[in-house]
Structures are given as structure tokens and as C-alpha cells.
Design an enzyme around this catalytic site. Structure first.
Site, mmCIF file in Angstrom:
data_model
loop_
_atom_site.group_PDB
_atom_site.id
_atom_site.type_symbol
_atom_site.label_atom_id
_atom_site.label_comp_id
_atom_site.label_asym_id
_atom_site.label_seq_id
_atom_site.Cartn_x
_atom_site.Cartn_y
_atom_site.Cartn_z
ATOM 1 N N VAL A 13 7.437 108.279 47.022
ATOM 2 C CA VAL A 13 7.162 107.304 48.079
ATOM 3 C C VAL A 13 7.313 105.883 47.539
ATOM 4 C CG1 VAL A 13 5.581 108.886 49.249
ATOM 5 C CG2 VAL A 13 4.677 107.271 47.558
ATOM 6 N N CYS A 14 7.214 104.910 48.441
ATOM 7 C CA CYS A 14 7.259 103.498 48.047
ATOM 8 C C CYS A 14 6.015 103.179 47.207
ATOM 9 C CB CYS A 14 7.274 102.591 49.268
ATOM 10 S SG CYS A 14 8.764 102.745 50.257
ATOM 11 N N PRO A 15 6.092 102.285 46.233
ATOM 12 C CA PRO A 15 7.290 101.558 45.817
ATOM 13 C C PRO A 15 8.097 102.298 44.742
ATOM 14 C CG PRO A 15 5.441 100.728 44.572
ATOM 15 C CD PRO A 15 4.922 101.866 45.436
ATOM 16 N N PHE A 16 7.658 103.546 44.425
ATOM 17 C CA PHE A 16 8.269 104.207 43.263
ATOM 18 C C PHE A 16 9.707 104.649 43.518
ATOM 19 C CE2 PHE A 16 3.692 104.572 43.103
ATOM 20 C CZ PHE A 16 3.487 103.765 41.992
ATOM 21 N N SER A 43 11.008 104.426 52.840
ATOM 22 C CA SER A 43 11.863 104.067 51.702
ATOM 23 C C SER A 43 13.312 103.875 52.111
ATOM 24 C CB SER A 43 11.802 105.153 50.618
ATOM 25 O OG SER A 43 10.516 105.209 50.059
#
Ligand SMILES: [Zn+2]
Lengths: 77, 273
Positions: A13-16, A43
């Protein structure tokens, strides 16, 4: 679309999603294309937008299944 | 180029990696960097905390004191349980608990003419957060001779000062002795009653020291070279005074008198500077 590296970020998921895509593109050569596979909808907007903000060239964003997207980015800087 | 980050590291440093000025490349630089902090006190506490959080790979700490109740009003690395234990050990525990990526090297010793060069020589950047003039002059001169950038801060009462001496570029950077050619005579050293200090001033100035250190390692922004930042906690004002390189400076001037390390004595009540 042709690509040089592929990153499968299903389950991320965001921000990864962006963090991992960015780490990958930093390790690539100028002109190479990165393909990112995403299944997290927010994303799909954020990753291309963040790459654009960084000055990279987003080539294509396409939905390939119900909850599956591909983003193609060319490293230009 | 290929990064070797673990999943945990990608998460831990994601806010850095997202920054265009840092990225994976910058984070790798931080993990490979070595920073030495003189003093694990009011300035060293916040600077060490942030340097460790940022993933500076090797952090050296020099201090010979033990934790005292009188420290805890500002020295946030330590805590009540650790009163009586060496400050460097307390600091090491806190930093390792925060970030296992960091190799903390503890020097439980007083900085002296005989050890200062050996301690400093392997580090990339030095932060001075010491509380006495003999140490300040010794650290400054050693950094000058070794060509190490020195991030210097001082705090007293409601005021803080900060500057960077970049001894990688001795031609252009002023040095500490351009400001203070010699330690002040004992009569002019502030007495204990004058040595009051609002704890948070150390927090602000130490954090700014860490900021300068990270910029130096990453090679981004403009380091505070040739400028003295003065902070007044009572008015919440920051002022910048330009510093000039003194042609007559005993260390970096045209005809330098100081060619080797000098050990000064500190008499009487030690100030907290
Ligand atoms: Zn000088």
C-alpha cells in the site's frame, strides 16, 4: 509494452508502493523502463503522480484485471 | 548500483527515500557515514537521537561523566533509572533501542591532547556539544588539522548559537579561533549562578546541529559556514551574523602561530556551555 525491470507490488500500500518503485528506478539506467504491478487502487494514482513530480516519464497506466493495474515509467533523470 | 535494504529498512527510512534530495542513494550514504558527537548532554541528546533515527551508520560519543539528576531537565537520552551510570552507556542503550542499524561507539573518556586525534580521525563529521572551553579549543584544533567539518553549538540561559566550520575547505571557512583566538581568562568564565539554562534551548540547537550534519553527509542545501546563527528563546527570534575569516587568526590566518594541539586548564567552577 516493453520494459527492462518488473516490480510486483501486489499486497503493498501507499506510500511503500512508491518507495519501492523509487528504489528500483534509482538502481536502473537512464532510458530504461520499469513496469510496476499494483493491486491497491489509491497507489494507481499516487505512484504515477509521484514519479511525474520527480521528473520521470510515465508512459502508461492500465487496468489489466478487476483489481490489478500496471504502470510503466521511463527513467529520464 | 544496487541497494541492499531490508523490508524493515525500507519502512524505517521511507520518509527519507521519498524525498527527491535523499532517495535510496542518500539513505545509503547515511548508513555508511560516521559521525562523532562530543558530549552526551543537553546538545548531544537531541543531535544523537536524530542522527540515530536518520540511520547514520556509525555514531561515536565522547563523554566521561555519569548521569546526574541535574542533567535530566534537558538531557533527554538519559532517564531517572540511569542516574549514576556512565552517560555514554546510557546514550548507547537509548540509541540502540531506537535503531539497531546504528553502530554506537562509546568513548567513556575525557578528550585530551593525547587521544583527540585518534578519536576524531576516522569520522566524517564532528559535532561539538561540550560544556567547557578546553575541550572546545582542543576539538576545534584537531578538526582543523585533520580537515574534518565541525558543527559547533553552544547554549546558555535563553540563548543558543550555531555555526559550521568546514575544514575540508580551509581556504574559505573561518575557524573557531577567528571568533575566539584564546580561551577567556578564568575571571570571565560565567560562574555557576550565571550558568542557568532553559532545557529546551539545548533541544533546539542540538536538533539544528543534527540538521547541519545530515546536510553535510548528503551534500544537499547550504551548510551554515561563515554564518553564526543566534537563537533567542525569549523572543523566539533567529538571527544570522556573518563570520569573517581573520587574516590574523592564530590558527588559520596568514601567519599561523598554532601548529600543534594545545591543552588548556579549566579552573574553578565549570560552566555549562
Ligand atoms: Zn581562524
Amino acid at each position: 509494452m516493453e520494459f527492462d525491470k518488473e516490480l510486483d507490488l501486489k499486497g503493498e500500500v501507499c506510500p511503500f508502493t512508491f518507495v519501492k518503485s523509487k528504489l528500483m528506478i534509482e538502481q536502473m539506467d537512464l532510458g530504461q523502463v520499469l513496469k510496476v504491478i499494483l493491486d491497491y487502487k489509491p497507489s494507481v494514482e499516487n505512484v504515477p503522480k509521484s514519479f511525474q513530480d520527480e521528473g520521470q516519464e510515465v508512459l502508461e497506466v492500465k487496468q489489466v484485471a478487476d483489481n490489478l493495474w500496471e504502470v510503466y515509467v521511463r527513467k529520464v533523470k | 548500483m544496487s541497494f541492499q535494504f531490508t523490508e524493515e529498512q525500507i519502512k524505517r527510512y521511507s520518509r527519507h527515500i521519498i524525498l527527491p534530495e535523499v532517495g535510496g542513494k542518500g539513505q545509503e550514504k547515511l548508513l555508511k557515514s560516521k559521525v562523532l558527537v562530543i558530549g552526551a548532554g543537553g546538545l548531544g541528546s537531541p543531535s544523537l537521537y536524530y542522527l540515530a533515527a536518520a540511520g547514520v551508520g556509525t555514531i561515536g560519543i565522547v563523554d566521561f561523566d555519569v548521569v546526574d539528576f541535574s542533567n535530566l531537565q534537558r538531557q533527554i537520552l538519559h532517564n531517572t533509572e540511569r542516574v549514576g551510570t556512565p552517560k555514554v552507556e546510557s546514550a548507547k542503550k537509548t540509541l540502540e533501542a531506537l535503531n539497531p542499524d546504528v553502530n554506537v561507539v562509546a568513548y567513556n573518556t575525557k578528550i585530551q591532547k593525547s587521544n583527540v586525534m585518534d578519536i576524531i580521525k576516522d569520522y566524517d563529521v564532528v559535532l561539538d556539544g561540550s560544556d567547557n572551553f578546553p575541550t572546545r579549543f582542543l576539538v576545534n584544533d584537531a578538526c582543523y588539522f585533520l580537515g574534518k567539518p565541525l558543527v559547533s553549538a553552544a547554549i546558555l540561559r535563553f540563548e543558543g548559537q550555531l555555526t559550521v566550520f568546514d575544514y575540508r575547505d580551509k581556504q574559505n571557512s573561518p575557524c573557531y579561533r577567528c571568533l575566539f583566538p584564546e580561551p577567556p581568562p578564568p575571571g570571565l568564565v560565567p560562574s555557576c549562578q550565571e550558568a542557568g539554562l532553559l532545557g529546551v534551548v539545548g533541544g533546539i540547537m542540538g536538533t539544528l546541529q543534527a540538521n547541519e550534519a545530515l546536510k553535510l553527509i548528503l551534500g544537499i542545501g547550504e551548510p551554515l559556514v561563515g554564518k553564526l546563527l543566534v537563537f533567542d528563546a525569549l523572543t523566539t527570534e533567529f538571527n544570522i551574523v556573518k563570520l569573517r575569516k581573520d587574516k590574523k587568526c592564530p590558527l588559520c590566518g596568514e601567519e599561523p602561530k598554532i601548529k600543534e594541539l594545545i591543552e588548556y586548564d579549566q579552573e574553578g567552577c565549570e560552566i555549562r556551555f
